[in-house]
Design a protein around this motif. Sequence first.
Motif, PDB file in Angstrom:
ATOM      1  N   GLN A 101     -20.671  42.737  28.747  1.00  0.00           N
ATOM      2  CA  GLN A 101     -20.470  44.054  28.130  1.00  0.00           C
ATOM      3  C   GLN A 101     -21.816  44.750  27.914  1.00  0.00           C
ATOM      4  O   GLN A 101     -21.976  45.938  28.222  1.00  0.00           O
ATOM      5  CB  GLN A 101     -19.751  43.883  26.780  1.00  0.00           C
ATOM      6  N   ILE A 102     -22.771  44.006  27.397  1.00  0.00           N
ATOM      7  CA  ILE A 102     -24.096  44.578  27.122  1.00  0.00           C
ATOM      8  C   ILE A 102     -24.779  45.003  28.421  1.00  0.00           C
ATOM      9  O   ILE A 102     -25.392  46.074  28.501  1.00  0.00           O
ATOM     10  CB  ILE A 102     -24.965  43.570  26.337  1.00  0.00           C
ATOM     11  N   ALA A 103     -24.652  44.168  29.455  1.00  0.00           N
ATOM     12  CA  ALA A 103     -25.246  44.505  30.756  1.00  0.00           C
ATOM     13  C   ALA A 103     -24.647  45.783  31.315  1.00  0.00           C
ATOM     14  O   ALA A 103     -25.364  46.656  31.827  1.00  0.00           O
ATOM     15  CB  ALA A 103     -25.039  43.355  31.739  1.00  0.00           C
ATOM     16  N   ALA A 104     -23.318  45.930  31.199  1.00  0.00           N
ATOM     17  CA  ALA A 104     -22.621  47.066  31.811  1.00  0.00           C
ATOM     18  C   ALA A 104     -22.700  48.337  30.979  1.00  0.00           C
ATOM     19  O   ALA A 104     -22.802  49.433  31.527  1.00  0.00           O
ATOM     20  CB  ALA A 104     -21.157  46.698  32.045  1.00  0.00           C
ATOM     21  N   ALA A 105     -22.634  48.208  29.650  1.00  0.00           N
ATOM     22  CA  ALA A 105     -22.462  49.393  28.791  1.00  0.00           C
ATOM     23  C   ALA A 105     -23.706  49.784  27.997  1.00  0.00           C
ATOM     24  O   ALA A 105     -23.686  50.790  27.288  1.00  0.00           O
ATOM     25  CB  ALA A 105     -21.290  49.161  27.838  1.00  0.00           C
ATOM     26  N   SER A 106     -24.774  49.008  28.087  1.00  0.00           N
ATOM     27  CA  SER A 106     -26.073  49.346  27.468  1.00  0.00           C
ATOM     28  C   SER A 106     -26.004  49.803  26.007  1.00  0.00           C
ATOM     29  O   SER A 106     -26.503  50.880  25.676  1.00  0.00           O
ATOM     30  CB  SER A 106     -26.768  50.444  28.276  1.00  0.00           C
ATOM     31  N   PRO A 107     -25.389  49.025  25.112  1.00  0.00           N
ATOM     32  CA  PRO A 107     -25.394  49.445  23.707  1.00  0.00           C
ATOM     33  C   PRO A 107     -26.819  49.373  23.139  1.00  0.00           C
ATOM     34  O   PRO A 107     -27.680  48.671  23.682  1.00  0.00           O
ATOM     35  CB  PRO A 107     -24.492  48.407  23.030  1.00  0.00           C
ATOM     36  N   LEU A 108     -27.035  50.107  22.058  1.00  0.00           N
ATOM     37  CA  LEU A 108     -28.341  50.061  21.377  1.00  0.00           C
ATOM     38  C   LEU A 108     -28.264  49.277  20.073  1.00  0.00           C
ATOM     39  O   LEU A 108     -29.276  48.781  19.576  1.00  0.00           O
ATOM     40  CB  LEU A 108     -28.827  51.485  21.081  1.00  0.00           C
ATOM     41  N   TYR A 109     -27.049  49.201  19.498  1.00  0.00           N
ATOM     42  CA  TYR A 109     -26.860  48.558  18.195  1.00  0.00           C
ATOM     43  C   TYR A 109     -25.620  47.662  18.251  1.00  0.00           C
ATOM     44  O   TYR A 109     -24.724  47.904  19.054  1.00  0.00           O
ATOM     45  CB  TYR A 109     -26.669  49.612  17.098  1.00  0.00           C
TER      46      TYR A 109
END
Length: 204
Positions: A101-109
């Motif tokens: 998810q982090i790899a695909a959607a680039s969250p900051l927090y």
Amino acid sequence: MTTISTDMIKKLREATNAGVLDCRKALEAAEGDFNKAVDILREKGLATAAKRASRAASEGVIDVYSHGNGRVCVMVEVNCETDFVGRSEVFRNFAHEIALQIAAASPLYIREEDIPQEVLDKEAAIAAAKAREDGKPEAIIPRIVEGSLAKFKDEFVLLRQKYIRDESKTVQDLLNETVVSTGENIVIRRFARWALGETTQDEA
């Protein structure tokens, strides 16, 4: 009264990882409607997750995921209460899904409380300025700003993001389902995401 079949229970159980009895009760309450039963279990999951959220979680795993032949790399720490759950397939799969998810959607927090106030203030000021530029009435600008901030949080806060494999649920929903499935408090502790060349321009 709708007859609840074994197949209906099995299908719901596979979709939610909830127990057989919970699935039966949810289907009975939903009068056999599968989607309503899923919602009932999700609501129950939320309550269960809230109860367990105060319990200490210091076991778990650090999952490392590399994507696109090493162009994107993610490292995420996910904690649970016991080493037994930390080694389980359900928990490990969840940690890996979070890395994806982090790899695909680039969250900051991770959660919205993690957003610094100055960032929220800046986003609010930008939204208000744009609304005025567009000639919106002053009376509705606070509502526009509120909507803009909600959209910002949905995009950049991991737990508020839509789950990449199933956009009918958020990452928070996925976390709650895993809490119900494992019976333990689960915490996404921290993460780092690197993309090849993303700092090159800054360093030039």
